[in-house]
Write a protein that holds these residues in place. Structure first.
Motif: not given
Length: 134
Positions: A7-23
């Motif tokens: 979301s546009p609110l990602h700045g609350l978490l983005s400096n230390g969190m991300m989404l990882i997608t694996i197969t």
């Protein structure tokens, strides 16, 4: 957590969190999970529990897709399982994210994490190293 990172609110978490997608290696199914990370020596480092299963698809190295600060990024990930390397990684992780010591049950005295606590924690954790594609 995933919806915030998208979301546009990602700045609350983005400096230390991300989404990882694996197969999945056997199923070919994709899995997306939120993970904490830090940057060191041109690589991203993710710490996770050995009880989780998503990282098993990365053993021996695999391509991953990341959502990093709301931007899609590709990388190559591999798993660090060696307990001594994980211990060193935990010390480095705590240098970057000192507030993680308490939830990981690592005592810190005079700015130094307890070596026995580090060793105990390393038995239950591992690191995923991700090199971002240029």
């Amino acid at each position: 957590m995933a919806w915030v990172l998208r979301s546009p609110l990602h700045g609350l978490l983005s400096n230390g969190m991300m989404l990882i997608t694996i197969t999945g290696r056997k199923t070919g199914k994709t899995y997306t999970t939120p993970v904490g990370y830090y940057m060191e020596d041109g690589a991203m480092w993710v710490i996770t529990s050995r009880e989780r299963t998503w990282w098993r698809n990365l053993q021996g190295g695999a391509k991953v897709d990341l959502l990093l600060k709301r931007k899609p990024v590709k990388g190559f990930a591999d798993v660090e399982l060696d307990e001594r390397s994980v211990e060193a990684g935990i010390v480095e992780y705590l240098r970057h994210i000192p507030q993680a010591a308490k939830p990981m049950k690592i005592r810190v005295e005079n700015g130094r994490p307890d070596p026995q606590d580090i060793a105990n924690t390393a038995k239950d954790r591992l690191f995923v190293k991700i090199k971002l594609n240029a």
